[in-house]
Design an enzyme around this catalytic site. Structure first.
Site, PDB file in Angstrom:
ATOM      1  CB  CYS A  22      -1.039   0.162   1.290  1.00 16.53           C
ATOM      2  SG  CYS A  22      -1.820   1.330   1.006  1.00 16.53           S
ATOM      3  CB  CYS A  58      -0.458   2.319   4.327  1.00 14.91           C
ATOM      4  SG  CYS A  58      -2.041   2.068   2.993  1.00 14.91           S
ATOM      5  CG  ASP A  59       3.222   1.188   4.310  1.00 16.61           C
ATOM      6  OD1 ASP A  59       2.650   2.275   5.656  1.00 16.61           O
ATOM      7  OD2 ASP A  59       3.076   0.028   4.179  1.00 16.61           O
TER       8      ASP A  59
END
Length: 309
Positions: A133, A136-137
């Protein structure tokens, strides 16, 4: 234990649209979601192809959809569904970690989860150098080198997200061409810090706490090369497709070779009263707009079925 008219499993676009349409038919609706309300769109930072909304991030879009369904009277609960049973009386028992729920009908809209690429070290370094992701990261890879596995729309979109954070993004495509839309391919080519490598795949990652080397293979001639970096100076993002989450209803439905649920055009599965909608079912195009369509059709058909009982 009260019996609901309809339990919807999954709160992504398909499940949320189904909840809205079912409530407009005055059904008693409960939506069960094992994680965060909203499904896969929550991982998308920018959506540009939802009709009528030129640009929106996934979180805002799904929050708007959920609020609309809740305002119509749908209830959303957090619960992971472990199994769905068809009872002798025709109703369904839905087993969750918090206990069973009973419903006359079920719309299965569980969506899908990222597939692994299958290289050595992938599981070991997941969350410590391997991610699925970008939204997300990506922040953890500011000014670092990033390898991206995949050649489809998701890989291209996520590579573009990562290019805003990373010093360099290397997109590894197993074939000699990409499957991504031409517009996305053009954006990749226009990006100054994105490199495309075709006929390429990762064989392995190695290192101690974090990866420090990556071994890459040329899929055309079989040649391999090992690249070594400072530990923690690079990461790998994997976008090689999605795995449908259908284990809990596998005994009640027909699945295709890839594990997707086979339905008719009204979203009916092989079990009467059980419908499937969204990315979990076999279909040509998996997009937010088609998921919402699936949900609307499934809910409308479920309401007709309930009337006939």
């Amino acid at each position: 234990m009260p019996t609901h008219d309809l339990v919807i499993v999954g709160s992504g676009p398909a499940g949320t649209a189904a909840a809205l349409y079912a409530r407009r038919q005055l059904l008693d609706v409960l939506v069960l979601e094992k994680a965060s309300y909203g499904g896969q769109p929550l991982l998308t930072s920018e959506i540009e192809n939802y009709p009528g909304i030129p640009k929106v991030n996934g979180y805002d879009l799904m929050e708007s959809m959920r609020k609309q369904a809740e305002d119509a009277g749908a209830r959303f609960n957090t619960a992971e569904v472990k199994h769905v049973y068809k009872r002798p009386d025709g109703a369904f028992s839905i087993a969750t970690h918090d206990g069973p729920t009973t419903s006359r009908m079920v719309i299965w809209a569980s969506g899908s989860a990222p597939r692994q690429a299958g290289f050595d070290g992938e599981t070991r370094f997941t969350g410590r150098g391997v991610s699925y992701c970008a939204t997300c990261d990506a922040m953890f890879y500011r000014k670092k080198l990033v390898f991206v596995c995949g050649g489809g729309n998701t890989a291209a979109e996520e590579a573009l997200v990562l290019s805003r954070f990373a010093s360099k993004v290397v997109l590894l495509v197993r074939k000699d061409h990409m499957r991504a839309q031409k517009s996305l391919q053009q954006k990749l080519q226009d990006a100054d810090n994105v490199e495309l490598r075709y006929n390429t795949r990762i064989l392995s990652l190695a290192g101690d706490e974090l990866p420090s080397s990556i071994t890459i293979q040329n899929t055309a001639n079989g040649e391999t090369c090992k690249e070594t970096y400072d530990e923690g100076s690079f990461g790998v993002f994997v976008f090689v497709g999605m795995q449908p989450q259908n284990d809990a209803v596998a005994e009640l439905v027909q699945l295709d070779a890839s594990g997707h649920i086979i339905t008719d055009e009204l979203m009916q599965t092989s079990t009467t009263g059980l419908y499937a909608a969204g990315d979990c079912r076999a279909k040509y195009l998996r997009q937010i707009v088609t998921a919402t369509s699936d949900g609307a059709i499934a809910a409308s058909r479920a309401a007709e079925y309930l009337t006939s009982l």
